[in-house]
Write a protein that holds these residues in place. Structure first.
Motif, PDB file in Angstrom:
ATOM      1  N   TYR A 195      -8.941   7.552   8.626  1.00 29.50           N
ATOM      2  CA  TYR A 195      -7.960   7.199   7.586  1.00 29.50           C
ATOM      3  C   TYR A 195      -8.274   7.974   6.303  1.00 29.50           C
ATOM      4  O   TYR A 195      -8.547   7.393   5.256  1.00 29.50           O
ATOM      5  CB  TYR A 195      -8.004   5.701   7.312  1.00 29.50           C
ATOM      6  CG  TYR A 195      -7.366   4.829   8.365  1.00 29.50           C
ATOM      7  CD1 TYR A 195      -6.932   5.339   9.576  1.00 29.50           C
ATOM      8  CD2 TYR A 195      -7.217   3.467   8.138  1.00 29.50           C
ATOM      9  CE1 TYR A 195      -6.358   4.525  10.531  1.00 29.50           C
ATOM     10  CE2 TYR A 195      -6.630   2.643   9.095  1.00 29.50           C
ATOM     11  CZ  TYR A 195      -6.213   3.180  10.291  1.00 29.50           C
ATOM     12  OH  TYR A 195      -5.633   2.366  11.235  1.00 29.50           O
TER      13      TYR A 195
ATOM     14  N   ASP B  97       5.083   1.621   6.481  1.00 26.94           N
ATOM     15  CA  ASP B  97       4.473   1.943   7.766  1.00 26.94           C
ATOM     16  C   ASP B  97       5.488   1.997   8.895  1.00 26.94           C
ATOM     17  O   ASP B  97       5.162   2.395  10.009  1.00 26.94           O
ATOM     18  CB  ASP B  97       3.353   0.952   8.096  1.00 26.94           C
ATOM     19  CG  ASP B  97       3.828  -0.508   8.108  1.00 26.94           C
ATOM     20  OD1 ASP B  97       5.049  -0.756   8.186  1.00 26.94           O
ATOM     21  OD2 ASP B  97       2.954  -1.394   8.055  1.00 26.94           O
TER      22      ASP B  97
ATOM     23  N   TRP C 117       0.826  -1.208   0.000  1.00 29.96           N
ATOM     24  CA  TRP C 117       0.000   0.000   0.000  1.00 29.96           C
ATOM     25  C   TRP C 117       0.858   1.255   0.000  1.00 29.96           C
ATOM     26  O   TRP C 117       0.468   2.269  -0.580  1.00 29.96           O
ATOM     27  CB  TRP C 117      -0.967  -0.025   1.179  1.00 29.96           C
ATOM     28  CG  TRP C 117      -2.078  -1.027   0.977  1.00 29.96           C
ATOM     29  CD1 TRP C 117      -1.951  -2.335   0.608  1.00 29.96           C
ATOM     30  CD2 TRP C 117      -3.483  -0.803   1.115  1.00 29.96           C
ATOM     31  NE1 TRP C 117      -3.175  -2.939   0.510  1.00 29.96           N
ATOM     32  CE2 TRP C 117      -4.137  -2.036   0.826  1.00 29.96           C
ATOM     33  CE3 TRP C 117      -4.251   0.297   1.480  1.00 29.96           C
ATOM     34  CZ2 TRP C 117      -5.521  -2.168   0.886  1.00 29.96           C
ATOM     35  CZ3 TRP C 117      -5.630   0.153   1.543  1.00 29.96           C
ATOM     36  CH2 TRP C 117      -6.259  -1.062   1.242  1.00 29.96           C
TER      37      TRP C 117
ATOM     38  N   LEU D 256     -10.287  -0.537   8.833  1.00 27.16           N
ATOM     39  CA  LEU D 256      -9.997   0.876   8.658  1.00 27.16           C
ATOM     40  C   LEU D 256     -10.922   1.661   9.581  1.00 27.16           C
ATOM     41  O   LEU D 256     -11.932   1.134  10.059  1.00 27.16           O
ATOM     42  CB  LEU D 256     -10.223   1.311   7.213  1.00 27.16           C
ATOM     43  CG  LEU D 256      -9.256   0.776   6.142  1.00 27.16           C
ATOM     44  CD1 LEU D 256      -9.593  -0.643   5.743  1.00 27.16           C
ATOM     45  CD2 LEU D 256      -9.307   1.671   4.903  1.00 27.16           C
TER      46      LEU D 256
ATOM     47  N   LEU E 188      -2.543   0.731   7.669  1.00 30.08           N
ATOM     48  CA  LEU E 188      -2.686   1.072   6.259  1.00 30.08           C
ATOM     49  C   LEU E 188      -2.549   2.575   6.048  1.00 30.08           C
ATOM     50  O   LEU E 188      -1.933   3.029   5.086  1.00 30.08           O
ATOM     51  CB  LEU E 188      -4.037   0.575   5.737  1.00 30.08           C
ATOM     52  CG  LEU E 188      -4.246  -0.940   5.728  1.00 30.08           C
ATOM     53  CD1 LEU E 188      -5.650  -1.272   5.248  1.00 30.08           C
ATOM     54  CD2 LEU E 188      -3.213  -1.632   4.858  1.00 30.08           C
ATOM     55  N   GLU E 189      -3.122   3.355   6.958  1.00 29.94           N
ATOM     56  CA  GLU E 189      -3.027   4.806   6.830  1.00 29.94           C
ATOM     57  C   GLU E 189      -1.571   5.268   6.953  1.00 29.94           C
ATOM     58  O   GLU E 189      -1.124   6.154   6.212  1.00 29.94           O
ATOM     59  CB  GLU E 189      -3.895   5.488   7.891  1.00 29.94           C
ATOM     60  CG  GLU E 189      -3.846   7.002   7.865  1.00 29.94           C
ATOM     61  CD  GLU E 189      -4.614   7.637   6.712  1.00 29.94           C
ATOM     62  OE1 GLU E 189      -4.670   8.891   6.666  1.00 29.94           O
ATOM     63  OE2 GLU E 189      -5.178   6.896   5.869  1.00 29.94           O
TER      64      GLU E 189
ATOM     65  N   VAL F 272       0.149   4.458   3.614  1.00 29.03           N
ATOM     66  CA  VAL F 272      -0.270   5.351   2.531  1.00 29.03           C
ATOM     67  C   VAL F 272       0.339   6.731   2.704  1.00 29.03           C
ATOM     68  O   VAL F 272       0.863   7.333   1.752  1.00 29.03           O
ATOM     69  CB  VAL F 272      -1.809   5.418   2.464  1.00 29.03           C
ATOM     70  CG1 VAL F 272      -2.270   6.550   1.547  1.00 29.03           C
ATOM     71  CG2 VAL F 272      -2.376   4.085   1.976  1.00 29.03           C
TER      72      VAL F 272
ATOM     73  N   LEU G 244      -7.923  -1.692  -3.050  1.00 27.49           N
ATOM     74  CA  LEU G 244      -6.934  -0.769  -3.602  1.00 27.49           C
ATOM     75  C   LEU G 244      -5.961  -1.420  -4.576  1.00 27.49           C
ATOM     76  O   LEU G 244      -5.779  -0.898  -5.689  1.00 27.49           O
ATOM     77  CB  LEU G 244      -6.150  -0.076  -2.474  1.00 27.49           C
ATOM     78  CG  LEU G 244      -5.085   0.906  -2.963  1.00 27.49           C
ATOM     79  CD1 LEU G 244      -5.729   2.145  -3.572  1.00 27.49           C
ATOM     80  CD2 LEU G 244      -4.131   1.294  -1.831  1.00 27.49           C
TER      81      LEU G 244
ATOM     82  N   GLN H 159      -6.449   9.818   4.233  1.00 31.82           N
ATOM     83  CA  GLN H 159      -5.570   9.740   3.067  1.00 31.82           C
ATOM     84  C   GLN H 159      -5.771   8.419   2.328  1.00 31.82           C
ATOM     85  O   GLN H 159      -5.728   8.371   1.097  1.00 31.82           O
ATOM     86  CB  GLN H 159      -4.107   9.902   3.484  1.00 31.82           C
ATOM     87  CG  GLN H 159      -3.199  10.310   2.342  1.00 31.82           C
ATOM     88  CD  GLN H 159      -2.294  11.454   2.710  1.00 31.82           C
ATOM     89  OE1 GLN H 159      -2.074  11.735   3.871  1.00 31.82           O
ATOM     90  NE2 GLN H 159      -1.742  12.121   1.720  1.00 31.82           N
ATOM     91  N   THR H 160      -6.015   7.354   3.072  1.00 30.90           N
ATOM     92  CA  THR H 160      -6.301   6.060   2.430  1.00 30.90           C
ATOM     93  C   THR H 160      -7.597   6.127   1.635  1.00 30.90           C
ATOM     94  O   THR H 160      -7.675   5.649   0.502  1.00 30.90           O
ATOM     95  CB  THR H 160      -6.391   4.957   3.494  1.00 30.90           C
ATOM     96  OG1 THR H 160      -5.158   4.889   4.224  1.00 30.90           O
ATOM     97  CG2 THR H 160      -6.670   3.605   2.852  1.00 30.90           C
TER      98      THR H 160
ATOM     99  N   ALA I 167       0.710   3.906  -3.086  1.00 32.12           N
ATOM    100  CA  ALA I 167       0.457   5.321  -2.832  1.00 32.12           C
ATOM    101  C   ALA I 167       1.545   6.188  -3.455  1.00 32.12           C
ATOM    102  O   ALA I 167       1.252   7.240  -4.050  1.00 32.12           O
ATOM    103  CB  ALA I 167       0.373   5.581  -1.328  1.00 32.12           C
TER     104      ALA I 167
END
Length: 422
Positions: A58, A394, A10, A54, A404-405, A408, A204, A60-61, A14
């Motif tokens: 979040y 991350d 991810w 999520l 995840l956020e 990203v 995604l 931006q994700t 991104a």
């Protein structure tokens, strides 16, 4: 510029999308056969390599998903935060501003005394007055030492291990407070749960791959980059020349590639320690839960903290996913023993009549390096490795745990930094 992105998780996705958006020519290398990293569907395309959650914060994700043509409202089920146990007790946040609804939910929480509820509210107000900051050397257990034991067991410990994948005794209080701040002060919906309705690859990785190819990006999957070379003002990867690179591989792979170029960065990255996550998929035909996600009571004999009903989420009736975060003690016992313990936990903890037939273990997925151990005073590696070479993942320096956020955000930041670093 000609930009190379190494890693198709991810963070790499991104970075590639942001670089294309900024007008660069992008080539992405991914060692696995498909994009997604640790958040992807298994080869059967039905189950995932782990159950991911999520939250509404979040942003931006969610923005990245929309950028590549995915509507979060269609692929994610949004629910107000509810941490409810099989007996129906728990914390339920109604729709509305998270800070106000949190107080309302605490006051109405069944199973706690008035003193326990008021102590939690007083502690939360003190954290708010301190702007959700504390000594970087504190653990979550130290931060919450003054809370009643039942509040810690029922709420703090499950929240901590779910958010940081590190038990409260070893988890960073500073990072934990940052997560709470963004959820409670992130505006309406920030604390909402966003539960995947479709396999993770559809959220995604697959749409992003199509989006990138349509815009001229080159994607090399099943391709492991062996080394990076710097000559004059250019980078060379797999015989190709690049003006700049984003190293978005796993921390271990990034450390290997960076070692000859930036040994100090590579040493810090290689020193990260990890926490596993185990997901036990179970089947019980004809059964369903009262909620799509139920909080479980963890103990020495009961490994799972949460159970998800895929019949309510993704159209697979009778399929359930039990999640064990901070799972090192259970991976040491072995996956068969872990699966049997989860099966027994479900039969023991749920009311009679919940299971139409006894749950049976369908599949066990262990991600042994799921996240870095988010401990106090952890020195995470910086995003900048060398001129024109940035890390994205991350695990790089940042305010978030391994989410995840966080991945990203790191990818977007690295792509935006390339112009200034070239």
């Amino acid at each position: 510029m000609d930009v190379g992105v190494i890693g198709g998780g991810w963070a790499g996705i991104a970075a590639a999308v942001e670089a294309v958006t900024l007008g660069h020519r992008v080539t992405l290398f991914e060692m696995a056969p498909r994009l997604g990293g640790r958040a992807r569907a298994l080869p059967d395309g039905v189950l995932d390599n782990g159950q991911h959650i999520l939250i509404g914060a979040y942003r931006q994700t969610l923005s990245l998903m929309r950028c590549v043509g995915v509507e979060p409202e269609q692929v994610l089920q949004r629910l107000p935060l509810a941490l409810v146990t099989p007996d129906g007790r728990g914390l339920r946040l109604p729709p509305g501003p998270p800070l106000a609804t949190f107080g309302w939910a605490v006051l109405r929480r069944q199973g706690w005394s008035a003193g326990e509820r008021l102590r939690l509210l007083a502690t939360s107000l003190r954290w708010m007055a301190l702007r959700f900051r504390c000594s970087p050397s504190w653990s979550v257990a130290q931060l919450c030492a003054g809370l009643p034991r039942r509040v810690r067991t029922d709420l703090i410990d499950p929240l901590c291990v779910a958010a940081l994948n590190t038990p409260a005794e070893r988890a960073s209080a500073a990072v934990f407070l940052r997560v709470l701040r963004d959820a409670l002060f992130g505006g309406q919906g920030a604390a909402d749960l966003l539960l995947p309705r479709r396999p993770l690859s559809a959220l995604l990785p697959d749409p992003a791959g199509h989006w990138l190819r349509r815009r001229g990006a080159t994607l090399h999957v099943a391709t492991r980059v062996q080394s990076l070379a710097r000559e004059a003002d250019a980078w060379h990867v797999q015989g190709q020349r690049f003006d700049a690179l984003v190293l978005a591989a796993s921390a271990a792979e990034a450390a290997r590639l960076a070692q000859p170029l930036a040994p100090d960065w590579a040493t810090r990255t290689a020193a990260l320690r990890y926490e596993p996550i185990v997901t036990v998929y179970l089947e019980s035909r004809g059964s369903r839960l009262a909620l799509p996600m139920v909080q479980l009571h963890e103990s020495a004999s009961a490994p799972a903290q949460f159970l998800f009903d895929h019949g309510a989420l993704s159209g697979m009736p009778g399929c359930f996913a039990a999640v064990i975060s901070g799972a090192a003690p259970w991976t040491e016992r072995g996956l068969p023993a872990t699966g049997e313990a989860v099966r027994a936990q479900l039969q023991r903890d749920f009311p009679a009549g919940t299971w139409h037939e006894p749950p049976r273990v369908k599949r066990i997925v262990a991600e042994r390096r799921a996240t870095f151990a988010c401990t106090p005073l952890l020195q995470r590696p910086p995003a900048r490795i060398a001129p024109g070479l940035w890390a994205a993942g991350d695990y790089v320096e940042g305010p978030y745990p391994a989410t995840l956020e966080g991945a990203v955000r790191a990818g977007v930041t690295a792509a935006q930094a390339l112009d200034g670093a070239h």
